[in-house]
Design a protein around this motif. Structure first.
Motif, PDB file in Angstrom:
ATOM      1  N   GLY A   3     -11.686  -4.700  41.387  1.00  0.00           N
ATOM      2  CA  GLY A   3     -13.165  -3.875  41.875  1.00  0.00           C
ATOM      3  C   GLY A   3     -14.337  -5.078  41.575  1.00  0.00           C
ATOM      4  N   SER A  37     -15.673  -1.677  35.949  1.00  0.00           N
ATOM      5  CA  SER A  37     -15.334  -1.358  37.369  1.00  0.00           C
ATOM      6  C   SER A  37     -14.533  -0.091  37.494  1.00  0.00           C
ATOM      7  CB  SER A  37     -14.606  -2.674  37.983  1.00  0.00           C
ATOM      8  OG  SER A  37     -13.284  -2.617  37.441  1.00  0.00           O
ATOM      9  N   ALA A  39     -11.381  -0.136  37.752  1.00  0.00           N
ATOM     10  CA  ALA A  39     -10.454  -0.782  38.446  1.00  0.00           C
ATOM     11  C   ALA A  39      -9.495  -1.680  37.705  1.00  0.00           C
ATOM     12  CB  ALA A  39     -10.825  -1.693  39.656  1.00  0.00           C
ATOM     13  N   GLY A  68     -12.618  -2.932  47.853  1.00  0.00           N
ATOM     14  CA  GLY A  68     -12.228  -2.464  46.569  1.00  0.00           C
ATOM     15  C   GLY A  68     -13.661  -1.825  45.923  1.00  0.00           C
ATOM     16  N   PRO A  69     -13.639  -0.930  44.738  1.00  0.00           N
ATOM     17  CA  PRO A  69     -14.646  -0.340  44.262  1.00  0.00           C
ATOM     18  C   PRO A  69     -15.937  -1.447  43.873  1.00  0.00           C
ATOM     19  CG  PRO A  69     -12.776  -0.054  42.594  1.00  0.00           C
ATOM     20  CD  PRO A  69     -12.263  -0.830  43.889  1.00  0.00           C
ATOM     21  N   ARG A 116     -21.081  -0.184  52.877  1.00  0.00           N
ATOM     22  CA  ARG A 116     -20.042   0.239  52.183  1.00  0.00           C
ATOM     23  C   ARG A 116     -19.233   1.928  52.344  1.00  0.00           C
ATOM     24  NH1 ARG A 116     -17.685  -2.983  48.599  1.00  0.00           N
ATOM     25  NH2 ARG A 116     -17.056  -1.324  47.450  1.00  0.00           N
ATOM     26  N   THR A 120     -17.139   4.651  47.462  1.00  0.00           N
ATOM     27  CA  THR A 120     -16.386   3.303  46.783  1.00  0.00           C
ATOM     28  C   THR A 120     -17.653   2.572  46.264  1.00  0.00           C
ATOM     29  OG1 THR A 120     -17.127   1.891  48.769  1.00  0.00           O
ATOM     30  CG2 THR A 120     -14.872   2.786  48.748  1.00  0.00           C
ATOM     31  N   THR A 121     -18.741   3.329  45.994  1.00  0.00           N
ATOM     32  CA  THR A 121     -19.851   2.196  45.479  1.00  0.00           C
ATOM     33  C   THR A 121     -20.774   3.100  44.355  1.00  0.00           C
ATOM     34  OG1 THR A 121     -19.993   1.154  47.687  1.00  0.00           O
ATOM     35  CG2 THR A 121     -21.963   0.832  46.034  1.00  0.00           C
ATOM     36  N   ASN A 147     -24.243   6.340  51.139  1.00  0.00           N
ATOM     37  CA  ASN A 147     -22.990   6.112  50.818  1.00  0.00           C
ATOM     38  C   ASN A 147     -22.733   5.873  49.281  1.00  0.00           C
ATOM     39  OD1 ASN A 147     -22.290   6.372  53.563  1.00  0.00           O
ATOM     40  ND2 ASN A 147     -21.750   4.010  53.746  1.00  0.00           N
TER      41      ASN A 147
END
Length: 446
Positions: A3, A37, A39, A68-69, A116, A120-121, A147
């Protein structure tokens, strides 16, 4: 998957400071990157009281482009520019008179995050507003785009001209230091509960931002439902981005160094949210209008291919299939031209998309040419020279022109750019003089 985390804390130096934004960074920096994160591994980029909006934009763009995030933690204060009354995140050199040039426009952040993928954000914000911006956000709350999951609060100006503390973000950091990251909505609720008893927190948490639905709690005058209009595009032309990984004023990069994206300028167009498929297979295009004043108030093409074309285009770009991305955008552009005409907002939107795709593909000449065409078309339609969409198109053409290395092509496009710059000087002083100087140098090269 790894992330990315961006820690941004900014507030003016001197008597204009309303919040000690940077005081939260040591607490956030003590949290494990994986916890920040969500992640297993993460890159963390930290910006403490940065000086230049372009420097922040470069780091923001690099973070937004990472796979990734992505989690963005923003702490600072909001101010309005005097000309357009748009909210900005004040930076170290910002004063009320220089917001337009020394602060980060909030819509820059929104624009960079709109590419994005859904889910994911996350944006976590603790913002202190001055009197003018507080009144505006109560009427038209900030958002971060459809998003992005947005959590946090916007507080009114502190009483008695004291410098406030970012208690919401400190509460978030304290919770995360336990080594456990709850789901964002739970983290948000826990932070609000923790800060409720903090000494010095007057008038409640202010305007509470929860997911995509801001709601007023203890806000003077309350808040209108929904979101404010999509603001204008950022000023320009921007300076060429620094070399990847290069130092930026007022920034510090940690754990490990984040590589900066060097190919894009502010407000790249590429993706917009599609309208839902209504099942009607007859009409080639379905219109979706944005708020008035949005330079990208395009009518989004819904066919000739199924699904979200912007998501498919973004996927092509991410995988390096730039030719496929442009071919797909070209199909939508042709459909828009057939349905509404070459000077319609539909077609112009897709022309802007193709200009950005050329930029991502490293074809500065084609990108410049596309932006020049968009600008000339808008002027021919009767749009004023200071219209945001016109200024943005010329600014981006100027930026891409500055990246050309072929003298012959630079001379050809520079002549067109100079003519447009004479009509659209833009907001940065000396833009026309810059083009003319460069053209004179190109003439000496034969």
């Amino acid at each position: 998957m790894s992330g990315t985390v961006l820690l941004l804390a900014a507030s003016p130096v001197g008597k204009g400071r309303l919040v000690d934004a940077a005081s939260v960074l040591p607490v956030l920096a003590a949290v494990e990157p994986s916890v920040l994160s969500g992640a297993p591994t993460a890159t963390v980029v930290e910006l403490a009281d940065p000086l230049e909006p372009q420097a922040v934009l470069t780091r923001l763009r690099a973070a937004a482009a990472a796979p990734g995030p992505l989690t963005v933690f923003v702490t600072g204060q909001l101010q309005l520019d005097r000309r357009q009354r748009l909210p900005h995140l004040a930076l170290a050199r910002t004063t009320p008179a220089t917001v337009r040039y020394t602060a980060l426009p909030w819509h820059w952040l929104r624009e960079e995050l709109r590419l994005r993928p859904d889910g994911t954000t996350t944006l976590v914000a603790d913002l202190r507003a001055d009197a003018e911006s507080w009144q505006q956000v109560c009427e038209r709350p900030l958002d971060a785009g459809p998003n992005v999951a947005l959590y946090g609060r916007i507080a009114p100006p502190p009483v008695r001209r004291r410098v406030a503390l970012p208690t919401y973000m400190k509460a978030v950091a304290t919770i995360l230091r336990s080594g456990h990251r709850p789901p964002p909505e739970q983290l948000h609720e826990q932070a609000l509960a923790r800060m409720a008893g903090e000494e010095g927190e007057e008038n409640g948490p202010g305007l509470v931002l929860a997911a995509h639905r801001p709601a007023a709690q203890g806000a003077v005058g309350g808040a209108a439902p929904g979101f404010g209009p999509v603001p204008e595009q950022p000023p320009g032309p921007p300076a060429a981005p620094p070399a990847p990984g290069g130092p930026l004023p007022g920034t510090a990069v940690h754990r490990p160094k984040q590589v900066a994206a060097s190919g894009a300028e502010p407000g790249a167009v590429v993706a917009r949210r599609p309208v839902p498929d209504d099942g009607d297979t007859r009409a080639p295009v379905v219109a979706q209008r944005s708020a008035p004043g949005d330079p990208g108030a395009a009518l989004v093409a819904q066919r000739p291919v199924p699904g979200d074309p912007h998501a498919a285009i973004a996927a092509c770009v991410e995988s390096g299939r730039h030719g496929d991305a442009d071919a797909l955008a070209a199909r939508w552009e042709q459909a828009a031209v057939r349905a509404y005409g070459a000077a319609s907002e539909d077609a112009l939107h897709w022309g802007e998309v193709r200009a950005d795709l050329a930029m991502f593909a490293g074809d500065a000449a084609r990108s410049c040419r596309c932006w020049l065409t968009v600008a000339a078309t808008r002027l021919a339609m009767g749009q004023p020279a200071d219209a945001p969409a016109v200024e943005a198109a010329v600014d981006r053409a100027h930026h891409q022109w500055g990246r050309l290395r072929d003298p012959e092509r630079a001379r050809e496009l520079g002549a067109v750019l100079a003519e447009l710059r004479g009509r659209v000087p833009g907001r940065r002083r000396g833009a026309l003089d810059h083009v003319r100087r460069q053209l004179r140098q190109l003439q000496t090269q034969g």
